[in-house]
Enzyme design. Structure first.
Site, mmCIF file in Angstrom:
data_model
loop_
_atom_site.group_PDB
_atom_site.id
_atom_site.type_symbol
_atom_site.label_atom_id
_atom_site.label_comp_id
_atom_site.label_asym_id
_atom_site.label_seq_id
_atom_site.Cartn_x
_atom_site.Cartn_y
_atom_site.Cartn_z
ATOM 1 N N THR A 106 -10.646 26.550 17.975
ATOM 2 C CA THR A 106 -11.823 24.960 17.713
ATOM 3 C C THR A 106 -13.000 25.878 18.737
ATOM 4 O O THR A 106 -12.319 27.175 18.724
ATOM 5 C CB THR A 106 -11.348 23.685 18.631
ATOM 6 N N ASN A 107 -13.783 25.281 19.442
ATOM 7 C CA ASN A 107 -14.479 25.657 20.290
ATOM 8 C C ASN A 107 -15.320 24.865 21.383
ATOM 9 O O ASN A 107 -14.992 23.750 21.396
ATOM 10 C CB ASN A 107 -16.207 26.297 19.923
ATOM 11 N N HIS A 108 -16.185 25.422 22.237
ATOM 12 C CA HIS A 108 -17.205 24.333 23.295
ATOM 13 C C HIS A 108 -17.549 23.212 23.470
ATOM 14 O O HIS A 108 -17.570 22.781 23.844
ATOM 15 C CB HIS A 108 -16.783 25.804 24.408
#
Ligand code: CTP
Length: 401
Positions: free
Chosen positions: A210-212
Site C-alpha cells: 500500500t502507500n501513505h
C-alpha cells in the site's frame, strides 16, 4: 469558505433527553461560522436551559416567554424570515404531530408555520411512539411536503428498551444540515464520483502493498461536492476518516476493485484523488507465506491505470463531462503533471509537491498547482485540504457550465 459560514440557522429544541446533544450541534454550527438562533419549547427548557445555548452561540436563546414579550407580534415572523434553514433536533412525536397539522401553539411551531426556509427534523422518541401509526402518518405527511428527516436511529432508548427512536448523533445532523443548505449549489443536479485513499494490493491473506495516502484530500473533495449540491459517490479504500454525510460510500481495496466500482457507476464528473497502485503482485498466495519457507520473491505486474481506462486516449468513449486527476510528485512537478494531464485525457490535474513538509500525504495542508487542458495554470497558495477541495470544485462547476 465553509458552507455554514454566515448562514442563519434556527435550531429548535424540544422535550427529549437528546436535547443535551443539541448544545453540541449549536456549538459546532457556531464554530463553523453560522448564526444560530435557538428556540426551546417549554418541554425542551426542562432538559437544557437557554443559558447553555446562549453560552455556546453567543446569541439570545428564545423561549415561549418571548412569544408574549414586547415584540410578540413579529418575533416568529422575523426569526423565520431571515433563516436559511430551520432545524428541529431533537424533534419529539408531539412536535412532529403539530408540524404535520399546522398547529402553532408555541414559539417554535408558530415560527415553523411562518418560516419560508427548508425544514430539517431529527426525530427522537421511544420506539413504540415512533412506530405508532399516528407518528408514521405524520412522518409521511412531513416528507411529502419536502421536509428533510434524519433518523431516528436504532439502539438504546431512554426507556431502557432497544428500538428505533434515538436521535441521530450530532455529526449526522450537521452533515444533513450541509446537504440541505447545498441544495441550490453550483453542482445541483450533477453526479460526482470521488476516489480516495491508498489502494491495497494483496500479497497473501495477511499482507498488502500500500502507500501513505490518508484519503484526506479525497474526503474533503467529496464534502465540497456535497456542499455544492452534487450527488456524490465516494469510492474509498479503508481509511481512518469518517465518511461525509449524504455521500454514497463504496468500499474497495485494490486498484481492480476501484476500477470495477467505477465502471458500475455513471456520473458527470470523476475526481481521481486516490493514490492507486501502479504495480501489484502477479500471484496472490492462497495461504499466509511462512518464514520457514524462506524469503519470498514477489513478482510484480502492472496494475490497470484507472484514469487511462476510463478517460485516457485509449478509452473508447468519454465517460465523464469533466475528469480530474492528481499528480503526486517529488521532483519535476509541472513537467510530470503536464505529461499525465495529456496521457490520461484529463480536463485538469492537481499537481501536488509531496517533497514539501506541509503538503502531500497525511498532513492537513497542500501546495497545489492546477494545470488545465487548454494550457492555462493556477498556482494555489499553501492551503488546507478543505480549501483546496473547494477551489477544485469551483473549477469543476465552471467547466460544466
Ligand atoms: N491513477 C490511476 N490508476 C493508477 C494509478 C494512478 O488512475 N493505477 C491516477 C491517480 O489517481 C492520479 C493520477 O492517476 O489521479 C496520477 O497518479 P500518479 O501516481 O501521480 O501517477 P502515475 O500515473 O501512477 O505515474 P507515476 O507513479 O509514474 O508518477
Amino acid at each position: 469558505m465553509s458552507i455554514l459560514s454566515g448562514k442563519h440557522i434556527i435550531l429548535g429544541v424540544t422535550g427529549s433527553i437528546a436535547a443535551y446533544k443539541a448544545a453540541d450541534i449549536a456549538s459546532k454550527l457556531t464554530q463553523a461560522g453560522a448564526l444560530v438562533d435557538v428556540i426551546l419549547t417549554g418541554a425542551g427548557e426542562k432538559f437544557v436551559s437557554p443559558l447553555t445555548f446562549q453560552s455556546v452561540t453567543g446569541r439570545k436563546a428564545f423561549t415561549d416567554k418571548d412569544l408574549w414579550g414586547d415584540q410578540a407580534h413579529v418575533m416568529h415572523i422575523s426569526l423565520g424570515k431571515v433563516a436559511d434553514l430551520l432545524v428541529i433536533a431533537p424533534c419529539t412525536a408531539d412536535t412532529m404531530a403539530k408540524l404535520a397539522h399546522g398547529i402553532a401553539d408555541n414559539l417554535l411551531t408558530v415560527t415553523a408555520l411562518a418560516a419560508k426556509c427548508p425544514l430539517l427534523i431529527a426525530p427522537a422518541m421511544d420506539g413504540g411512539m415512533f412506530d405508532h401509526p399516528a407518528t408514521q402518518e405524520n412522518l409521511k405527511t412531513l416528507q411529502s411536503r419536502g421536509v428533510w428527516v434524519t433518523g431516528p436511529a436504532e439502539g438504546h432508548l431512554a426507556s431502557g428498551l432497544k428500538g428505533t427512536g434515538r436521535m441521530v448523533e450530532p455529526a449526522e445532523v450537521l452533515g444533513q444540515i450541509r446537504v440541505a443548505l447545498g441544495q441550490n449549489g453550483e453542482l445541483t443536479g450533477k453526479k460526482v464520483i470521488v476516489t480516495a485513499g491508498g489502494t491495497q494490493e494483496a500479497i497473501d491473506p495477511v499482507r498488502v502493498i500500500t502507500n501513505h495516502s490518508s484519503g484526506k484530500q479525497g474526503y474533503a473533495l467529496a464534502q465540497a461536492a456535497l456542499d455544492a449540491g452534487a450527488e456524490v459517490t465516494l469510492i474509498t479504500t479503508p481509511t481512518a476518516l469518517t465518511p461525509p454525510v449524504g455521500a454514497k460510500i463504496v468500499n474497495v481495496k485494490s486498484v481492480q476493485d476501484m476500477l470495477d466500482a467505477l465502471l458500475n457507476e455513471s456520473a458527470d464528473v470523476l475526481v481521481m484523488a486516490a493514490a492507486a497502485a501502479d504495480f501489484r503482485p502477479k500471484h496472490v498466495a492462497q495461504n499466509k507465506l511462512k518464514k520457514r519457507d524462506g524469503i519470498p520473491q514477489i513478482e510484480l505486474e502492472a496494475a490497470p491505470d484507472i484514469l487511462k481506462t476510463v478517460a485516457g486516449s485509449g478509452s473508447k468513449t468519454k465517460r465523464f463531462k469533466v475528469t480530474v486527476g492528481f499528480a503526486a510528485e517529488s521532483r519535476d512537478l509541472l513537467e510530470n503533471a503536464s505529461e499525465k494531464l495529456k496521457s490520461k485525457g484529463l480536463d485538469f490535474i492537481a499537481a501536488n509537491d509531496i517533497s514539501a513538509k506541509d503538503a502531500g500525504f497525511a498532513v492537513e495542508t497542500n501546495r497545489i498547482t492546477l494545470l488545465f487542458a487548454d494550457g492555462s495554470q493556477e498556482t494555489l497558495p499553501l492551503m488546507t485540504k478543505t480549501e483546496a477541495a473547494e477551489k477544485i470544485i469551483e473549477h469543476i462547476a465552471r467547466l460544466l457550465k
